[in-house]
Scaffold this active site. Structure first.
Site, PDB file in Angstrom:
ATOM      1  N   GLY A 282     -20.594-107.494 -32.970  1.00  0.00           N
ATOM      2  CA  GLY A 282     -20.560-107.448 -31.505  1.00  0.00           C
ATOM      3  C   GLY A 282     -21.866-107.961 -30.852  1.00  0.00           C
ATOM      4  N   CYS A 283     -22.791-108.423 -31.557  1.00  0.00           N
ATOM      5  CA  CYS A 283     -24.079-108.877 -30.847  1.00  0.00           C
ATOM      6  C   CYS A 283     -24.059-110.389 -31.044  1.00  0.00           C
ATOM      7  CB  CYS A 283     -25.283-108.355 -31.729  1.00  0.00           C
ATOM      8  SG  CYS A 283     -25.629-106.690 -31.862  1.00  0.00           S
TER       9      CYS A 283
END
Length: 135
Positions: A50-51
């Site tokens: 998610g980064c």
């Protein structure tokens, strides 16, 4: 809610900064102070998804308090993650669940510099911390 000592230091330091350039320098300095993670910890299992940047996170519960360590391949993200660690290290599982990420970066005067993707990435790191604490 009371803040851990490192978080109080962070707030005092960043609130004293005379503008974005000084805060950006502080951010880099905080990132450089992050202890390096061992290559053994930089596994896919410890990677935060998610980064946009690569971020690895490990955590352990010691005497009822969480201690996290993290690293990133991006300097700015490393600084933001270091500030997040300052906010959460030493918290109980219950207190960790109540951390308000936007409020924390607002206190530091950094919320306007958080792009949506950085904000999402930091949220993913916090969610990962919370999921480790759910075990």
């Amino acid at each position: 809610m009371s803040l851990p000592a490192d978080a109080i230091t962070a707030v005092e330091t960043f609130q004293a900064a005379a503008g974005w350039e000084q805060r950006a320098r502080l951010l880099m300095q905080w990132g450089e102070r992050l202890p390096a993670l061992s290559d053994a910890d930089k596994t896919d299992a410890n990677r935060v998804h998610g980064c946009e940047s690569q971020v690895w996170l490990v955590g352990a519960l010691q005497d009822g308090h969480w201690q996290f360590a993290a690293s990133s391949d991006a300097r700015l993200i490393r600084g933001l993650v270091a500030l997040l660690l300052a906010r959460v290290n030493g918290l109980s599982t219950e207190a960790l669940q109540q951390v308000d990420l936007p409020d924390w970066f607002d206190q530091l005067g950094l919320s306007r510099q958080l792009s949506p993707s950085r904000s999402n990435g930091l949220n993913a790191v916090l969610q990962r911390m919370r999921s480790l604490s759910d075990v």
